[in-house]
Design an enzyme around this catalytic site. Structure first.
Site, PDB file in Angstrom:
ATOM      1  N   GLU A 128      98.352  39.442   2.985  1.00  0.00           N
ATOM      2  CA  GLU A 128      98.918  38.724   3.940  1.00  0.00           C
ATOM      3  C   GLU A 128      99.126  37.378   3.256  1.00  0.00           C
ATOM      4  O   GLU A 128      98.186  36.757   3.164  1.00  0.00           O
ATOM      5  CB  GLU A 128      98.257  38.363   5.216  1.00  0.00           C
ATOM      6  CG  GLU A 128      98.097  39.475   6.164  1.00  0.00           C
ATOM      7  CD  GLU A 128      99.295  40.351   6.399  1.00  0.00           C
ATOM      8  OE1 GLU A 128     100.117  39.635   6.692  1.00  0.00           O
ATOM      9  OE2 GLU A 128      99.129  41.448   6.797  1.00  0.00           O
TER      10      GLU A 128
ATOM     11  N   CYS B 102     100.163  30.514   8.523  1.00  0.00           N
ATOM     12  CA  CYS B 102     100.890  31.062   7.715  1.00  0.00           C
ATOM     13  C   CYS B 102     102.263  31.668   8.358  1.00  0.00           C
ATOM     14  O   CYS B 102     103.379  31.844   7.911  1.00  0.00           O
ATOM     15  CB  CYS B 102     100.162  32.441   7.407  1.00  0.00           C
ATOM     16  SG  CYS B 102      99.513  33.466   8.934  1.00  0.00           S
TER      17      CYS B 102
HETATM   18  P1  NAP Z   1      93.668  31.138  -1.596  1.00  0.00           P
HETATM   19  O1  NAP Z   1      93.308  30.053  -2.787  1.00  0.00           O
HETATM   20  O2  NAP Z   1      94.449  32.476  -2.319  1.00  0.00           O
HETATM   21  O3  NAP Z   1      92.317  31.651  -0.918  1.00  0.00           O
HETATM   22  C1  NAP Z   1      92.353  32.853  -0.042  1.00  0.00           C
HETATM   23  C2  NAP Z   1      91.003  33.437  -0.170  1.00  0.00           C
HETATM   24  O4  NAP Z   1      90.904  34.143  -1.482  1.00  0.00           O
HETATM   25  C3  NAP Z   1      89.899  32.795   0.183  1.00  0.00           C
HETATM   26  O5  NAP Z   1      88.829  33.393   0.619  1.00  0.00           O
HETATM   27  C4  NAP Z   1      89.539  32.360  -1.483  1.00  0.00           C
HETATM   28  O6  NAP Z   1      88.020  31.797  -1.570  1.00  0.00           O
HETATM   29  C5  NAP Z   1      89.574  33.730  -1.934  1.00  0.00           C
HETATM   30  N1  NAP Z   1      89.688  33.653  -3.491  1.00  0.00           N
HETATM   31  C6  NAP Z   1      90.347  32.966  -4.188  1.00  0.00           C
HETATM   32  N2  NAP Z   1      90.293  33.007  -5.492  1.00  0.00           N
HETATM   33  C7  NAP Z   1      89.662  34.446  -5.597  1.00  0.00           C
HETATM   34  C8  NAP Z   1      89.192  35.360  -6.532  1.00  0.00           C
HETATM   35  N3  NAP Z   1      89.520  35.069  -7.671  1.00  0.00           N
HETATM   36  N4  NAP Z   1      88.723  36.407  -6.286  1.00  0.00           N
HETATM   37  C9  NAP Z   1      88.270  36.690  -5.002  1.00  0.00           C
HETATM   38  N5  NAP Z   1      88.676  35.652  -3.976  1.00  0.00           N
HETATM   39  C10 NAP Z   1      89.307  34.628  -4.332  1.00  0.00           C
HETATM   40  O7  NAP Z   1      94.345  30.377  -0.460  1.00  0.00           O
HETATM   41  P2  NAP Z   1      94.404  29.205   0.372  1.00  0.00           P
HETATM   42  O8  NAP Z   1      94.789  28.098  -0.266  1.00  0.00           O
HETATM   43  O9  NAP Z   1      92.940  29.198   0.602  1.00  0.00           O
HETATM   44  O10 NAP Z   1      95.110  29.683   1.645  1.00  0.00           O
HETATM   45  C11 NAP Z   1      96.358  29.062   2.055  1.00  0.00           C
HETATM   46  C12 NAP Z   1      97.509  30.110   1.815  1.00  0.00           C
HETATM   47  O11 NAP Z   1      96.978  31.374   2.496  1.00  0.00           O
HETATM   48  C13 NAP Z   1      98.730  29.690   2.037  1.00  0.00           C
HETATM   49  O12 NAP Z   1      99.733  30.201   1.264  1.00  0.00           O
HETATM   50  C14 NAP Z   1      99.124  30.440   3.252  1.00  0.00           C
HETATM   51  O13 NAP Z   1     100.605  30.785   3.467  1.00  0.00           O
HETATM   52  C15 NAP Z   1      98.381  31.701   3.199  1.00  0.00           C
HETATM   53  N6  NAP Z   1      98.108  32.418   4.242  1.00  0.00           N
HETATM   54  C16 NAP Z   1      98.532  33.412   4.610  1.00  0.00           C
HETATM   55  C17 NAP Z   1      98.311  34.119   6.040  1.00  0.00           C
HETATM   56  C18 NAP Z   1      99.018  35.348   6.560  1.00  0.00           C
HETATM   57  O14 NAP Z   1      98.571  36.013   7.500  1.00  0.00           O
HETATM   58  N7  NAP Z   1      99.983  35.800   5.688  1.00  0.00           N
HETATM   59  C19 NAP Z   1      97.334  33.602   6.831  1.00  0.00           C
HETATM   60  C20 NAP Z   1      96.586  32.220   6.579  1.00  0.00           C
HETATM   61  C21 NAP Z   1      97.129  31.610   5.299  1.00  0.00           C
HETATM   62  P3  NAP Z   1      87.774  30.369  -1.876  1.00  0.00           P
HETATM   63  O15 NAP Z   1      88.199  29.753  -0.762  1.00  0.00           O
HETATM   64  O16 NAP Z   1      85.982  30.599  -1.997  1.00  0.00           O
HETATM   65  O17 NAP Z   1      88.183  30.158  -3.146  1.00  0.00           O
END
Ligand code: NAP
Length: 684
Positions: free
Chosen positions: A257, A296
């Site tokens: 997602e 999101c």
């Molecule tokens: P992100 O940086 O991609 O992080 C998402 C998750 O992935 C976090 O738990 C993060 O942990 C983890 N993560 C990051 N790098 C990783 C790796 N190398 N290995 C394993 N896990 C890893 O996203 P964000 O900036 O936190 O979230 C915002 C984004 O999420 C926005 O673009 C939004 O559109 C999207 N979003 C989508 C939905 C949906 O349902 N489609 C819902 C909410 C948000 P850490 O925090 O520890 O880095």
């Protein structure tokens, strides 16, 4: 030294090694906790989930798992005050926290109810009816779902620390699969608190839930083909993780997602002064500002008729100007802060990118009032509206996601332009349409549905009860194609099946009946010994079969039924007219007369364990019944579903009505409630 968040590993709370990373309040920048998962043995975590958690969960039926989710939801409800208190630190107002905390808990309730109503009180879920694959029916097939024998790894985004966990956890546990939850670091303190309460409740079996606060170390190296990854976050992280060699070579199920440039289209009919125009302004304002736009599903692209785009900008600017920003603990506030200072800086950068192709018409980075908080310490950001004059040729507005209270107005001239603009988002979680013209609604839905996971059409008739553009519901699928990740979550039982394996089973009807606990045509027909309606729920065996006597249908019966019920349709009352109908050669019996006569043939009338008939499923009339035909019924006990502690169970009977030539004239499932031994003994 700040306290460190715990990791729930092998059913114990463990601190990660080292100092870890500092987490601060989104509202005042004060230190809250440190986070580290260093030193954890990720292979052990996976092993524990699979060997202990999975084994424990699979002992339970779907109904028992549903009961477990309900008990958990009730328990969390009792503790929600402390979740609300801590949630403020994420920048969430009370209304934002309600979505996260109450919304998350209600997801548990919905899955509990769906599991108990729509799934069997059993360990196997049958996917549709059997498939006929042989001439004589001695070899048949049935699709079934069984739980995957691995772990579900849930990687969540920062914006909904409670809901994000619970919406994945509910279907996973209902499927009988253990979960390893990894919340986003910046708001993991709230997830950790909730997991501490879940763990203290003792309601989940050992190994069913583990929590990793921090990074996932070498966990991916130990994945296997029975594991599932459910990821929520940015597209770039999803792509990176999906390309992990273990995910590829073990074909690990991966549902993502991700980012979404969701659009809302204002129909050409919804001009200023109509209820739809007001609804549109209200909906967009709410979507831009609730959770400070960190949803999101928030509306990022406002697609409006060019002729009234100026009115839209003006009305939105007025509405956004009334939004009070500040300390989310203050009840007078409409919008809190973003989840971290880093996030605020990120949103600023994204707005700058958007402003290259669109005009800033409200907000931006200028000064603004922040109530009851220090703007220099908290992650506050002003609602920001942009206007893009030429949206069909501007790429940034369709690809740059500012994950905050930011949206852009995109004007269109013709409906097909609105469709094209919506599609330029290249796949969204949700799209909405505000119109009172159902032809416009249909054209827009057919033109854009393939680019959306969910669509909402709002007008004056449904607005009062509408759940809104940005609210994913546990009953409906959440996910979208393309940029949105291509995944699907929730959607009731559909979401449960993501954590299960579908298998096509082929064999004899009797073998398949024994596996699926649902009687299949061609399986043994058992002699019940007594009339099956004299048996209690426990005494009934799947396959117990009653063959009734025969009864002739007379012309008087048909005439009487027509007059008695008022159903004097010509096929039952007019010989000549009936004969002109291509399906009949004269007057025929009513379908409901056949069903009624069938009941008269198979029912045992005396007071007995059968408590009620609550419906009929899959009724088909296969052949006309003429007067002079003779009917008999074969009734077989097809499926039993015990309703725990209710004193009864549901029994589904396979009913087949045949004529004197042994041809099937009607076929259906009769649904009854049958008393348990205990209940039956108590009333006798
Ligand atoms: P992100 O940086 O991609 O992080 C998402 C998750 O992935 C976090 O738990 C993060 O942990 C983890 N993560 C990051 N790098 C990783 C790796 N190398 N290995 C394993 N896990 C890893 O996203 P964000 O900036 O936190 O979230 C915002 C984004 O999420 C926005 O673009 C939004 O559109 C999207 N979003 C989508 C939905 C949906 O349902 N489609 C819902 C909410 C948000 P850490 O925090 O520890 O880095």
């Amino acid at each position: 030294m700040q306290k460190k968040l715990g990791n729930l590993v092998l059913d114990r709370w463990v601190d990660g090694d080292g100092d870890g990373k500092l987490l601060t309040s989104a509202v005042n920048g004060e230190a809250l906790a440190r986070i580290s998962s260093a030193g954890l043995d990720f292979a052990d975590i996976l092993h524990h989930a699979r060997s202990t958690g999975g084994a424990n969960l699979r002992k339970l039926t779907f109904h028992q798992r549903g009961d477990m989710l309900k008990a958990l939801a009730q328990y969390l409800m009792e503790h929600k005050k402390e979740f609300y208190e801590l949630s403020t630190q994420t920048g969430a107002t009370r209304a934002d926290s309600w979505v996260d905390i109450d919304g998350g808990i209600s997801t548990l309730f919905v899955f509990s109810s769906k599991g108990r109503r729509e799934m069997p009180n059993d360990h196997v879920y049958l996917d549709g009816p059997p498939e006929r694959i042989s001439k004589n029916g001695t070899f048949t097939a049935q699709h079934i779902f069984t739980p995957k024998l691995g772990a579900a790894v849930h990687i969540n985004a920062f914006n909904f620390p409670c809901w994000g966990m619970l919406e994945k956890l509910a279907p996973t546990l209902l499927a009988g699969v253990p979960a390893i939850v990894k919340p986003a670091s910046s708001t993991a303190y709230l997830t950790e608190l909730m997991v501490r309460r879940i763990n203290a409740s003792g309601l989940l079996p050992d190994g069913a839930l583990q929590l990793i606060c921090g990074d996932v170390g070498d966990l991916f190296e130990h994945l296997n083909c029975q594991d599932t990854i459910a990821f929520t976050g940015s597209k770039s992280t999803a792509e990176f993780l999906q390309q992990h060699p273990k995910v590829i070579c073990e074909s690990v199920a991966f549902t993502a997602e991700t980012d979404s440039l969701n659009s809302s289209i204002l129909g050409p009919d919804a001009v200023p002064g109509t209820p739809e125009f007001e609804l549109f302004i209200k909906e967009v304002t709410r979507e831009m500002t609730s959770k400070a736009g960190q949803k999101c599903t928030a509306i990022r692209r406002i697609i409006a008729p060019a002729a009234i785009a100026g009115d839209v900008v003006e009305a939105l600017s007025t509405a956004l100007g009334k939004i009070r920003i500040g300390n989310p603990a203050n009840k007078d506030i409409d919008m809190g802060s973003l989840a971290s200072q880093g996030q605020r800086d990120e949103v600023r950068d994204r707005v700058a990118e958007l402003a290259q192709q669109a005009e800033l018409v409200f907000g931006g980075s200028g000064d603004f009032d922040v109530i009851d908080a220090d703007a220099t310490k908290g992650a506050f950001f002003m609602p920001t509206l942009l206007y893009c004059e030429k949206p069909l040729t501007s790429s940034a507005v369709h690809s740059v996601e500012a994950f905050g209270p930011v949206s852009t107005v995109l004007p269109y001239d013709k409906l097909n332009e609105a469709i094209e603009l919506s599609r330029l988002g290249e796949g969204s979680l949700v799209g909405s349409i505000v119109t009172n013209d159902n032809n416009v609604a249909r054209e827009l839905v057919l033109g854009t549905a393939a680019y959306h996971g969910r669509m909402l059409i709002i007008n004056r008739h449904c607005a009062a009860e509408s759940t809104g553009h940005g609210s994913p519901l546990p009953h409906l699928t959440h996910g979208g194609p393309g940029r949105a990740g291509g995944g699907e979550e929730m959607g009731g039982v559909r979401g449960v099946l993501h954590y299960m394996q579908r298998t096509a089973i082929q064999g004899s009807p009797q073998t398949l009946t024994a596996i699926g606990h649902r009687w299949i045509q061609g399986a043994d027909q058992l002699d019940p010994g007594v009339h099956p309606f004299r048996k209690t729920f426990e005494q009934l065996n799947i396959g117990d079969t009653l063959q009734t006597d025969a009864r002739e249908v007379t012309l008087e019966d048909i005439q009487h039924f027509a007059e008695f019920t008022g159903d004097t349709f010509y096929a039952h009352t007019d010989e000549e007219a009936a004969a002109k109908n291509p399906f009949f050669d004269g007057r025929v019996a009513h379908g409901y007369l056949i069903v009624s006569f069938a009941a008269g043939l198979f029912v045992d009338p005396d007071f007995g364990p059968v408590l009620a008939n609550y419906g009929i499923d899959d009724l088909r009339f296969a052949k006309p019944v003429n007067y002079g035909d003779t009917l008999s019924v074969r009734l077989a006990c097809k499926q039993k579903t015990l309703r725990a502690d209710a004193g009864y169970g549901e029994v589904r009977w396979d009913a087949q009505v045949c004529n004197q030539h042994d041809e099937i004239v009607a076929q259906y499932d009769v649904l009854t409630m049958v008393a348990t031994d205990e209940h039956w003994a108590s009333v006798n």
